[in-house]
Design an enzyme around this catalytic site. Structure first.
Site, PDB file in Angstrom:
ATOM      1  N   ASP A   1       0.829  -1.194   0.000  1.00 18.58           N
ATOM      2  CA  ASP A   1       0.000   0.000   0.000  1.00 18.58           C
ATOM      3  C   ASP A   1       0.868   1.250   0.000  1.00 18.58           C
ATOM      4  O   ASP A   1       1.494   1.575   1.001  1.00 18.58           O
ATOM      5  CB  ASP A   1      -0.902  -0.026   1.236  1.00 18.58           C
ATOM      6  CG  ASP A   1      -1.868   1.148   1.286  1.00 18.58           C
ATOM      7  OD1 ASP A   1      -1.893   1.942   0.328  1.00 18.58           O
ATOM      8  OD2 ASP A   1      -2.591   1.266   2.287  1.00 18.58           O
TER       9      ASP A   1
ATOM     10  N   ASP B   1      -0.823   7.105  -7.619  1.00 16.42           N
ATOM     11  CA  ASP B   1      -1.433   6.180  -6.666  1.00 16.42           C
ATOM     12  C   ASP B   1      -1.587   4.797  -7.282  1.00 16.42           C
ATOM     13  O   ASP B   1      -2.491   4.557  -8.075  1.00 16.42           O
ATOM     14  CB  ASP B   1      -2.793   6.702  -6.222  1.00 16.42           C
ATOM     15  CG  ASP B   1      -3.541   5.713  -5.351  1.00 16.42           C
ATOM     16  OD1 ASP B   1      -2.870   4.894  -4.692  1.00 16.42           O
ATOM     17  OD2 ASP B   1      -4.776   5.748  -5.333  1.00 16.42           O
TER      18      ASP B   1
END
Length: 486
Positions: A94, A311
């Site tokens: 992540d 992202d």
């Protein structure tokens, strides 16, 4: 010249140990079922709402997608070993959050099984001889860089709790314990190594974190905060403050993630926007087929609810309306003589009789410091099936009315990305991510090839990675490391 192998061990006490870590990413397909584009859009929107809500430090549970194919649900996770004796945990990669956390044995409302085909594990601090609870007086608990809501229990234990925009959340307490890896000092010599890291032990989870279809043992945060593993290891001189990834773009996914700098001559760099919790870049203009679009650069400027974010946890890509409309218009005008434009489920699509690479133009995203990102047609289009004997391709960029431009996996795939936190910049280069990569912990000079090392596992698919320079190579189980300067 020093002798190789065991003779070098005598010098370890005076050498500065610096590692490079190459992480194997495993991609899983929950239920092996196709997923509608609308479902992915809904998931991305929930994720983006977390960014816009202004949490302290921008804590979000972004998952790193294993494939840019929006019709298959996949995620990347890797294995880490924690505690004494060490236990193995599958943790999701992540880049949008900071801490490493795993599920505690005392966790309530936590998944008991996983649809990813993995056995879930629980961390028990009382069963680890090296585990130490983090007290409220520890600097970790009061750090001004803390990215989660810390609090103190009656037992003087440093705890954390955070809630996400979609209603999911996790809470628990901090533990300091050993993270284990293997140091490879040569082609065949392996020595056990470890480092003390602070991570979270989750005692409660809610929302999407409780769903079994994509359950893992925790999350491995690669954010910019002090508590991310990359920040902790680099602050102790164990790794450089840089990490890299290269995500494979075909339907089978795969790729490589490195705690270290991937070296590639064609990499260009652009500075990170200062004082931002996410990986914000300064997008300045967009060109289609070499022609700059008429877009006011102000729409890309970074503010509380605007800017451009890299992202890897977002599947698609998102453009603010002021950029999206001229972008789609320019694409349509360029290809309309050769294709049939159509609208499918609200998306701009095209019926294409032949290869998109022969018809659709290249696109350039131009960033500060003269760094351009060249997108092939497959980097902004999504294949959506067949119609009347032609293949239907749709624009993968989605329109955002105000808000943040987000470059997700659709754009990031088939490229090396280097997150150089030490120099506050991000670099990229087009690359075949099924190939091996060279990794350095210096500026890239005076390095030699240490050979092919196993770097990526995607079920039965394997990619290769190599850590190269005048440093010996270190491997953590499932993770590749490099260090120990000669």
């Amino acid at each position: 010249m020093r002798a190789p192998g065991l003779l070098i061990l005598g010098f370890l006490a005076v050498l500065s140990v610096v590692y490079c870590v190459v992480i194997p990413l495993e991609r899983a397909f929950p239920l092996n079922a196709p997923v509608e584009l609308s479902q992915l859009l809904a998931r991305d929107q929930l994720r983006h709402s977390r960014i816009l809500q202004g949490f302290v430090g921008g804590v979000v549970d972004f998952s790193v997608q294993g494939s840019s194919d929006p019709y298959l649900v996949g995620l990347y996770f890797t294995k880490v070993k924690l505690g004494s004796p060490p236990r193995e945990f599958n943790v999701q990669i992540d880049t949008g959050s900071d801490i490493l956390w795993v599920t505690c044995s005392s966790c309530t409302d936590c998944p008991q099984s996983s649809g990813l085909g993995i056995q879930l594990s629980l961390f028990d601090s009382s069963s680890s001889s090296s585990a130490k609870l983090v007290s409220c007086s520890d600097p970790v608990c009061s750090s001004e860089f803390q990215t989660t809501a810390t609090q103190c229990s009656q037992s003087n234990q440093c705890s954390y709790s955070f809630q996400y925009g979609d209603g999911s959340g996790t809470s628990g307490y901090y533990v300091a314990d050993m993270l284990y890896f293997d140091a490879v000092l040569g082609q065949s010599l392996i020595a056990n190594s470890s480092a003390l890291v602070v991570f979270g032990c989750s005692t409660y989870q809610s929302g999407d974190l409780t769903k079994t279809d994509k359950a893992v043992d925790g999350i491995f945060g690669f954010g910019r905060g002090d508590l991310s593993v990359i920040s902790q290891l680099s602050s102790h001189g164990i790794t450089p403050r840089v990490f890299s990834h290269c995500l494979k773009g075909d339907g089978s996914g795969g790729g490589i993630m490195v705690l270290g700098e991937i070296l590639e001559p064609s990499i260009v760099y652009s500075p990170l926007v200062p004082s931002q919790p996410h990986y914000n870049l300064m997008l300045q203009s967009i060109a289609v087929n070499g022609q700059l679009l008429q877009i006011d650069p102000v729409v890309f400027a970074t503010s509380n609810n605007r800017g451009t974010i890299v992202d890897s946890g977002t599947t698609l890509a998102y453009l603010v309306q002021e950029a999206y409309d001229p972008f789609v218009s320019a694409i349509t005008a360029t290809v309309s003589p050769s294709v049939t434009p159509t609208i499918s489920k609200g998306n701009q699509c095209y019926l294409v009789p032949s290869s998109v690479s022969e018809i659709f133009p290249p696109v350039s995203l131009n960033f500060a410091a003269g760094a351009s990102m060249t997108l092939k047609p497959e980097d902004y289009l999504i294949r959506s099936g067949f119609y009347d004997g032609a293949t239907m391709w749709c624009i993968g960029f989605q329109k955002v009315q105000g808000g943040i431009t987000i470059l997700g996996d659709l754009v990031l795939k088939d490229k090396i990305f280097v997150y150089d936190l030490a120099h506050q910049r991000i670099g990229w280069a087009n690359y075949d991510c099924s190939l091996s990569v060279n990794v350095s912990i210096t500026s890239g000079k005076d390095f030699i090839n240490e050979g092919q090392l196993s770097a990526i596992v995607l079920f039965t698919r394997m990619a290769k990675g190599s850590c190269t320079q005048q440093y010996r190579v270190l491997i953590w189980p499932g993770l590749l490391m490099k260090g120990l300067g000669d």
